[in-house]
Design an enzyme around this catalytic site. Structure first.
Site, short mmCIF file in Angstrom:
data_model
loop_
_atom_site.label_atom_id
_atom_site.label_comp_id
_atom_site.label_asym_id
_atom_site.label_seq_id
_atom_site.Cartn_x
_atom_site.Cartn_y
_atom_site.Cartn_z
N THR A 71 39.64 43.03 31.80
CA THR A 71 40.65 43.21 30.76
C THR A 71 40.51 44.57 30.08
OG1 THR A 71 40.93 40.85 30.35
CG2 THR A 71 41.48 42.33 28.54
N GLN A 180 40.40 40.62 41.72
CA GLN A 180 40.27 39.60 42.76
C GLN A 180 40.08 40.18 44.15
OE1 GLN A 180 39.89 36.43 42.35
NE2 GLN A 180 40.45 36.19 40.21
N SER A 200 35.77 43.52 37.81
CA SER A 200 34.99 42.66 36.91
C SER A 200 33.83 42.03 37.67
CB SER A 200 35.88 41.56 36.33
OG SER A 200 35.18 40.78 35.39
N HIS A 202 32.03 39.20 37.07
CA HIS A 202 31.86 37.75 37.18
C HIS A 202 32.74 37.12 38.25
CE1 HIS A 202 35.37 35.97 34.85
NE2 HIS A 202 35.49 37.25 34.55
N CYS A 326 42.86 32.65 32.37
CA CYS A 326 43.18 33.32 31.10
C CYS A 326 44.42 32.75 30.45
CB CYS A 326 43.34 34.81 31.34
SG CYS A 326 41.85 35.59 31.97
#
Length: 384
Positions: A71, A180, A200, A202, A326
């Site tokens: 984000t 992704q 990202s 995680h 989200c």
């Protein structure tokens, strides 16, 4: 049996990654801005992370900037580019199926006087390159297109889009949300004309709360976080050394056996799709084959609401999602499902299954069998 199939929301950390975080947090815990030995140790981890990620992307180490996750990376990329280039133009382009981190940032910029074009997608969730070309004009300063859709797994034509953007307006900056896609595909920004790339940790078996943004050093971009001037002033704040090192180690592991891991995941995905397709009135959304990611399957189940099916699966030890993590706790229908033309009565009857390198064939077979058992029962209950 416990079966975790919500890996697009977050993944389990690799054991080695968690151990590295513990070591840094408890032993090598210095501030990388400190000049003493502990600080030098911490700085060494940051250097290792930049070298590792730059090697994977085939870019320069100085073009890697660490953030708190996807984000923040998206926000820096979009707002930073808009603010640095607003005198050149105030037109931005994105798609109708982006993650909220992109869509909401674009809406913020619209409120600041920028004009945003939201490209439609086809029934598989792919943009049409002719629509992109038609949308680009002299005022276009940024195009933002996700690599892999987080709800239906569709892979966008990123390389073709990059070539088109630079051919049509070489000054336009190209941002790709690869949250992704990174760790599942080989992505080379220089070859693909990508100027900004968001990642990202995680989503690739690293920790939450850390990510990075690749920034082509030839583009103009402003920081949006100010402070002590860390990371060449682009992203101030004391670096999350443990998280950053863990991110890099997770990426190393993901790319060390990428082809074999992804081939196995494609086999599991195809087995899953074949199994659930035998259930009456169950529809797979998005692309098939290599135009879709190996780790995401979106199913619309006629006659059963998403939350009902989700909790019925949870009762059997199977954990899935009703959409983007989200936004899945909000009542409005998925913008992605609406954009690809999912029927109105199926918008609230769609579940996302997402796999990882830890997913086994036994887990997939158990999930298929469970769906075959519970869907007819849930439909009986719904009719009453």
């Amino acid at each position: 049996m416990e079966v975790y199939l919500d890996n697009s929301a977050t993944t389990r950390c690799f054991d080695e990654v968690a151990q590295l975080m513990m070591k840094i947090s408890c032993e090598d815990y210095g501030n990388p801005s400190s000049m003493h030995h502990k600080g030098v140790e911490a700085e060494r981890y940051l250097r290792y992370a930049r070298e590792t990620l730059a090697k994977i992307l085939k870019v320069n180490e100085k073009e890697i900037f660490f953030t708190s996750g996807g984000t923040e990376s998206d926000n820096i990329a979009i707002v930073g580019t808009a603010m640095a280039n607003h005198r050149t133009g105030r037109h931005l382009i994105t798609t109708q199926i982006e993650h909220p981190a992109v869509i909401q940032t674009m809406k913020y910029l619209e409120a600041q006087g920028f004009r945003v074009t939201y490209l439609p997608v086809d029934k598989q969730g792919r943009i049409r390159l002719e629509d992109l070309q038609e949308a680009i004009c002299k005022e276009t300063i940024l195009v933002s297109i996700m690599h892999t859709n987080n709800e239906i797994g569709t892979i966008e034509p990123i390389e073709e889009a990059g070539e088109l953007i630079k051919r049509t307006n070489p000054a336009t900056v190209f941002h790709v949300d690869a949250v992704q896609g990174f760790g599942k595909f080989r992505i080379y920004p220089s070859r693909m004309n990508i100027d900004l790339l968001s990642v990202s940790a995680h989503k690739i078996h690293g920790p939450k709360g850390v990510g990075f943004l690749y920034i082509n050093d030839k583009i103009k971009i402003n920081p949006i976080i100010y402070g002590g001037g860390q990371q060449k002033g682009m992203r101030s704040g004391t670096e999350n050394v443990a998280g950053i090192a863990a991110l890099a180690r997770a990426a190393e592991i993901m790319y060390s056996n990428l082809d074999a891991d992804m081939n196995r995941l494609y086999e599991l995905r195809d087995m899953f799709i074949q199994g659930v397709s035998q259930i009456d009135n169950v529809k797979v959304n998005g692309c098939m084959g290599n135009e879709s990611a190996a780790h995401i399957v979106s199913l619309s189940v006629s006659g059963v609401r998403s939350e009902v099916l989700l909790h019925a699966l949870e009762d059997r030890g199977i954990y899935v999602s009703a959409g983007s993590a989200c936004s899945s706790n909000k009542p409005q229908p998925s913008a992605t499902l609406k954009a690809i033309g999912v029927e109105k009565d199926l918008l609230h009857s769609t579940i996302r299954f997402s796999f990882s390198v830890f997913t086994t064939e036994e887990e997939i077979r158990y999930t298929i069998q469970t769906l075959r058992e519970i869907i007819p029962e849930l439909r009986k209950y719904t009719r009453h």
